[in-house]
Design a protein around this motif. Structure first.
Motif, PDB file in Angstrom:
ATOM      1  N   SER A   1       0.930  -1.200  -0.172  1.00  0.00           N
ATOM      2  CA  SER A   1       0.023  -0.024  -0.218  1.00  0.00           C
ATOM      3  C   SER A   1       0.815   1.232   0.055  1.00  0.00           C
ATOM      4  N   ILE A   2       1.106   1.856  -1.059  1.00  0.00           N
ATOM      5  CA  ILE A   2       2.082   2.858  -1.332  1.00  0.00           C
ATOM      6  C   ILE A   2       1.263   4.169  -1.767  1.00  0.00           C
ATOM      7  N   PHE A   3       1.419   5.372  -1.147  1.00  0.00           N
ATOM      8  CA  PHE A   3       0.821   6.379  -1.664  1.00  0.00           C
ATOM      9  C   PHE A   3       1.982   7.404  -2.570  1.00  0.00           C
ATOM     10  N   ARG A   4       3.120   7.077  -2.009  1.00  0.00           N
ATOM     11  CA  ARG A   4       4.484   7.954  -2.822  1.00  0.00           C
ATOM     12  C   ARG A   4       5.509   7.387  -2.467  1.00  0.00           C
TER      13      ARG A   4
ATOM     14  N   CYS B   1      18.472  -2.489  -0.023  1.00  0.00           N
ATOM     15  CA  CYS B   1      17.627  -1.630  -0.647  1.00  0.00           C
ATOM     16  C   CYS B   1      16.768  -0.581   0.417  1.00  0.00           C
ATOM     17  N   ASN B   2      16.818   0.603   0.157  1.00  0.00           N
ATOM     18  CA  ASN B   2      15.981   1.549   1.211  1.00  0.00           C
ATOM     19  C   ASN B   2      15.260   2.285   0.296  1.00  0.00           C
ATOM     20  N   ALA B   3      14.039   2.528   0.723  1.00  0.00           N
ATOM     21  CA  ALA B   3      13.100   3.645   0.164  1.00  0.00           C
ATOM     22  C   ALA B   3      12.507   4.184   1.049  1.00  0.00           C
ATOM     23  N   ASP B   4      12.329   5.785   0.903  1.00  0.00           N
ATOM     24  CA  ASP B   4      11.511   6.670   1.897  1.00  0.00           C
ATOM     25  C   ASP B   4      10.093   6.810   0.892  1.00  0.00           C
ATOM     26  N   ALA B   5       9.252   6.286   1.803  1.00  0.00           N
ATOM     27  CA  ALA B   5       7.882   6.110   1.106  1.00  0.00           C
ATOM     28  C   ALA B   5       6.806   6.524   1.930  1.00  0.00           C
ATOM     29  N   VAL B   6       5.725   7.179   1.512  1.00  0.00           N
ATOM     30  CA  VAL B   6       4.378   7.454   2.129  1.00  0.00           C
ATOM     31  C   VAL B   6       3.537   6.429   2.007  1.00  0.00           C
ATOM     32  N   PRO B   7       3.358   5.513   2.905  1.00  0.00           N
ATOM     33  CA  PRO B   7       2.267   4.369   2.748  1.00  0.00           C
ATOM     34  C   PRO B   7       0.870   4.924   2.444  1.00  0.00           C
TER      35      PRO B   7
ATOM     36  N   PHE C   1       3.042  10.745   6.125  1.00  0.00           N
ATOM     37  CA  PHE C   1       4.221  10.799   6.651  1.00  0.00           C
ATOM     38  C   PHE C   1       5.307   9.995   6.031  1.00  0.00           C
ATOM     39  N   SER C   2       6.271  10.175   5.479  1.00  0.00           N
ATOM     40  CA  SER C   2       7.042   9.365   4.801  1.00  0.00           C
ATOM     41  C   SER C   2       8.137   8.563   6.085  1.00  0.00           C
ATOM     42  N   VAL C   3       8.024   7.114   5.549  1.00  0.00           N
ATOM     43  CA  VAL C   3       8.883   6.204   6.411  1.00  0.00           C
ATOM     44  C   VAL C   3      10.020   5.353   5.536  1.00  0.00           C
ATOM     45  N   ALA C   4      11.015   5.313   6.372  1.00  0.00           N
ATOM     46  CA  ALA C   4      11.976   4.616   5.852  1.00  0.00           C
ATOM     47  C   ALA C   4      11.845   3.075   5.728  1.00  0.00           C
ATOM     48  N   TYR C   5      11.957   2.523   4.592  1.00  0.00           N
ATOM     49  CA  TYR C   5      11.896   0.925   4.634  1.00  0.00           C
ATOM     50  C   TYR C   5      13.096   0.471   3.933  1.00  0.00           C
ATOM     51  N   TRP C   6      13.411  -0.656   4.579  1.00  0.00           N
ATOM     52  CA  TRP C   6      14.724  -1.510   4.286  1.00  0.00           C
ATOM     53  C   TRP C   6      14.133  -2.972   3.670  1.00  0.00           C
ATOM     54  N   GLY C   7      15.147  -3.415   2.485  1.00  0.00           N
ATOM     55  CA  GLY C   7      14.883  -4.772   2.168  1.00  0.00           C
ATOM     56  C   GLY C   7      15.506  -5.668   3.032  1.00  0.00           C
TER      57      GLY C   7
END
Length: 121
Positions: free
Chosen positions: A27-30, A95-101, A106-112
């Motif tokens: 579930s990704i907004f951005r 892998c890292n992504a800053d994403a807004v779910p 709010f943007s959250v840092a996600y990791w593979g």
């Protein structure tokens, strides 16, 4: 929730090439910036390369001229082309992504989960 799935690690001889890929799903907004970090045994995790949604990139000095980061915004994927690999590139690459779910502001840092890259001399 956002998941990052990496692929493409492996064993290669010094001077060889590998390509890492990472796809963000869920579930990704951005998705904002995406990047690759690595952690060698006994060392801290370090930035390898990062790319914004607008295509701005930055690289660790140790990989400039050898690694190239790219992304596909429509598919929420990021890739790392690694050439002229050296034994000191051996590490687990994350892998890292800053994403807004979805449903959030709010943007959250996600990791593979990480993928092993081993370069033999």
């Amino acid at each position: 929730q956002v998941q990052l799935v990496e692929s493409g690690g492996g064993l290669v001889q010094a001077g060889g090439s590998l390509r890492l890929s990472c796809a963000a799903s869920g579930s990704i907004f951005r998705v904002d910036a995406m990047g690759w970090y690595r952690q060698a045994p006994g060392k801290q995790r370090e930035l390898v390369a990062r790319i914004t949604s607008g295509g701005w990139t930055n690289y660790a000095d140790s990989v400039k001229g050898r690694f190239t980061i790219s992304r596909d915004n429509a598919k929420n994927t990021v890739s790392l082309e690694m050439n002229s690999l050296r034994p000191d590139d051996t590490a687990v690459y994350y892998c890292n992504a800053d994403a807004v779910p979805g449903g959030s502001y709010f943007s959250v840092a996600y990791w593979g989960q990480g993928t092993q890259v081993t370069v033999s001399s």
